[in-house]
Design a protein around this motif. Structure first.
Motif, PDB file in Angstrom:
ATOM      1  N   UNK A   4     -27.607  10.420  34.139  1.00 30.49           N
ATOM      2  CA  UNK A   4     -26.524  10.080  34.919  1.00 30.49           C
ATOM      3  C   UNK A   4     -25.421  10.424  33.700  1.00 30.49           C
ATOM      4  N   UNK A   5     -24.036  11.187  34.475  1.00 32.17           N
ATOM      5  CA  UNK A   5     -22.764  11.426  34.031  1.00 32.17           C
ATOM      6  C   UNK A   5     -21.720  10.383  33.779  1.00 32.17           C
ATOM      7  N   UNK A   6     -20.798  10.187  32.974  1.00 31.82           N
ATOM      8  CA  UNK A   6     -19.747   9.581  33.087  1.00 31.82           C
ATOM      9  C   UNK A   6     -19.123   9.887  32.166  1.00 31.82           C
ATOM     10  N   UNK A   7     -17.269   9.310  32.279  1.00 35.04           N
ATOM     11  CA  UNK A   7     -15.951   9.564  32.219  1.00 35.04           C
ATOM     12  C   UNK A   7     -15.411   8.563  31.090  1.00 35.04           C
ATOM     13  N   UNK A   8     -14.966   8.312  29.150  1.00 32.74           N
ATOM     14  CA  UNK A   8     -14.793   7.398  28.961  1.00 32.74           C
ATOM     15  C   UNK A   8     -13.956   6.733  29.580  1.00 32.74           C
ATOM     16  N   UNK A   9     -13.141   7.138  30.402  1.00 28.16           N
ATOM     17  CA  UNK A   9     -12.191   6.286  31.476  1.00 28.16           C
ATOM     18  C   UNK A   9     -12.053   7.063  32.283  1.00 28.16           C
ATOM     19  N   UNK A  10     -10.878   6.216  33.304  1.00 33.43           N
ATOM     20  CA  UNK A  10     -10.040   7.079  34.332  1.00 33.43           C
ATOM     21  C   UNK A  10      -9.129   6.260  34.151  1.00 33.43           C
ATOM     22  N   UNK A  82     -18.228  12.148  29.294  1.00 33.35           N
ATOM     23  CA  UNK A  82     -17.211  13.376  28.786  1.00 33.35           C
ATOM     24  C   UNK A  82     -15.752  12.301  29.300  1.00 33.35           C
ATOM     25  N   UNK A  83     -14.717  13.264  28.752  1.00 37.75           N
ATOM     26  CA  UNK A  83     -13.416  12.499  28.673  1.00 37.75           C
ATOM     27  C   UNK A  83     -12.760  12.818  29.703  1.00 37.75           C
TER      28      UNK A  83
END
Length: 304
Positions: A4-10, A82-83
Motif C-alpha cells: 500500500x502506497x500513501x502520501x504524507x499529506x495532500x 511518500x512525501x
C-alpha cells in the motif's frame, strides 16, 4: 498481499493536489501496488498576510468512483509513505516524459485518464453546470494570474537567480492580457470573459479590471458576482473554476500554470481532440494556440 502506497499529506492548490495524486498512483503502479489517499486534505487559502490552511474531508471534494476503476484504493495503513514533494515531482515528470508521444496517445493514455477521473463531487458539479448554462454565448475562460501571491512568487524566484522571462512575456497588467485576446479575435467571436482568479488577492480593483476589458469590447464575469456557493472553501471554489473552464469551448491561460496545463490535458481526454486553448504569455501581441495537449510549460514547446 500488495504493498500500500500513501502520501504524507495532500496540500497546495487544486492542481498541485491533482499532480500529487497522479504521482502517488504512478509510483504505486511501478510496483503493482495499491494506494491509500488521505481522508483529510489541506484547503489552502492565500491571504495578504500569508498562508492560511484549513482542512477538509477528501470525499467532500473529489468523487473517487472513476479513479477506483483505474487503481485499487484502500483504507489500509500504507506500508510505503511518500512525501508530497516526491509525489508531485513524479506526476510532473510523468506528464513531461509523455510530451513526445503522438497526439492520438496523448488524448487517451492513462495519465490523462487519471487526471480526468479526479472529478468534483455531485453538488459541486451541479453548481458548475448551472453557472455554465447561464453564461452568454461567446464566453471564454481566462486565467487572470495577476494576484499578489503570483507577483511575490515571481520576485522570489528572480531573487534566487531563476530566469522565467526567457521566451515568454511575464504579464501582471490585465489590460495587456485583454489586448492580446482581442488582437487574436478580430471577428469578435469572444464577447465575454469568465475570469479565474483569487478575487481577494488581486492587485487591481474588479471595477478597474472590468473597465480595462471594456476598452477592447469585452465583458467580464467574476465568480463572486454569479455564485455564493462554497464561500467557506477555496479548494471547492477552485474546482468550480476548473469545471467551468473545462465546459467552455475556449480558454486562455498562462504557460507556467498547473491549472492551465492540467485543464488542457483533461479537456483533450474528454473531447478526444485538441482543445481550443491558448496562452497569453508567449512573445508577441496575440494569444497563441496550444499544440501540446497540456504537456509543457515553455511557450516554445507549447506552440511548436
Amino acid at each position: 498481499m500488495k504493498n500500500v502506497f500513501g502520501v504524507e499529506k495532500i496540500t497546495g492548490g487544486l492542481n498541485n493536489q491533482k499532480m500529487s495524486i497522479l504521482g502517488l498512483i504512478v509510483e504505486a503502479k511501478k510496483y503493482d501496488g495499491i494506494v491509500n489517499i488521505p481522508d483529510i486534505i489541506h484547503d489552502w487559502t492565500p491571504t495578504v498576510e500569508g498562508r492560511g490552511t484549513n482542512f477538509i474531508k477528501t470525499n467532500e471534494v473529489y468523487a473517487m468512483d472513476e479513479l477506483e476503476e483505474i487503481i485499487q484504493i484502500t483504507n489500509e495503513i500504507a506500508g510505503t509513505i511518500l512525501s508530497f514533494s516526491d509525489c508531485f515531482a513524479s506526476g510532473s515528470k510523468k506528464i513531461k516524459e509523455e510530451g513526445g508521444l503522438p497526439p492520438e496517445e496523448l488524448m487517451c493514455n492513462e495519465t490523462a485518464r487519471i487526471l480526468s477521473a479526479l472529478k468534483p463531487v455531485a453538488n459541486i458539479q451541479c453548481e458548475i453546470n448551472r453557472l455554465v448554462g447561464e453564461m452568454p454565448k461567446g464566453t471564454a475562460g481566462v486565467q487572470l494570474r495577476v494576484e499578489r501571491d503570483w507577483k511575490n512568487h515571481l520576485n522570489s524566484r528572480r531573487s534566487r537567480g531563476i530566469k522565467l522571462d526567457s521566451g515568454r512575456e511575464l504579464i501582471l497588467n490585465p489590460r495587456r492580457i485583454f489586448e492580446k485576446i482581442r488582437n487574436n479575435d478580430k471577428d469578435g467571436e469572444i464577447t465575454t470573459l469568465f475570469l479565474c482568479c483569487d478575487e481577494d488577492d488581486l492587485m487591481h480593483k474588479k471595477s478597474e479590471i472590468s473597465d480595462m476589458a471594456g476598452k477592447f469590447g469585452l465583458s467580464v464575469i467574476f465568480k463572486s458576482e454569479i455564485s455564493t456557493a462554497f464561500l467557506d472553501s477555496r479548494l471547492k471554489r477552485s474546482l468550480v473554476d476548473f469545471g467551468i473552464c473545462l465546459k467552455l469551448d475556449t480558454y486562455i491561460g498562462l504557460s507556467l500554470s498547473t491549472f492551465s496545463n492540467l485543464l488542457c490535458l483533461t479537456k483533450s481526454f474528454e473531447i478526444k481532440g485538441k482543445p481550443n486553448h491558448f496562452i497569453y504569455d508567449a512573445p508577441g501581441d496575440v494569444t497563441v494556440a496550444r499544440n501540446d495537449f497540456g504537456r509543457f510549460h515553455s511557450p516554445a514547446e507549447i506552440v511548436r
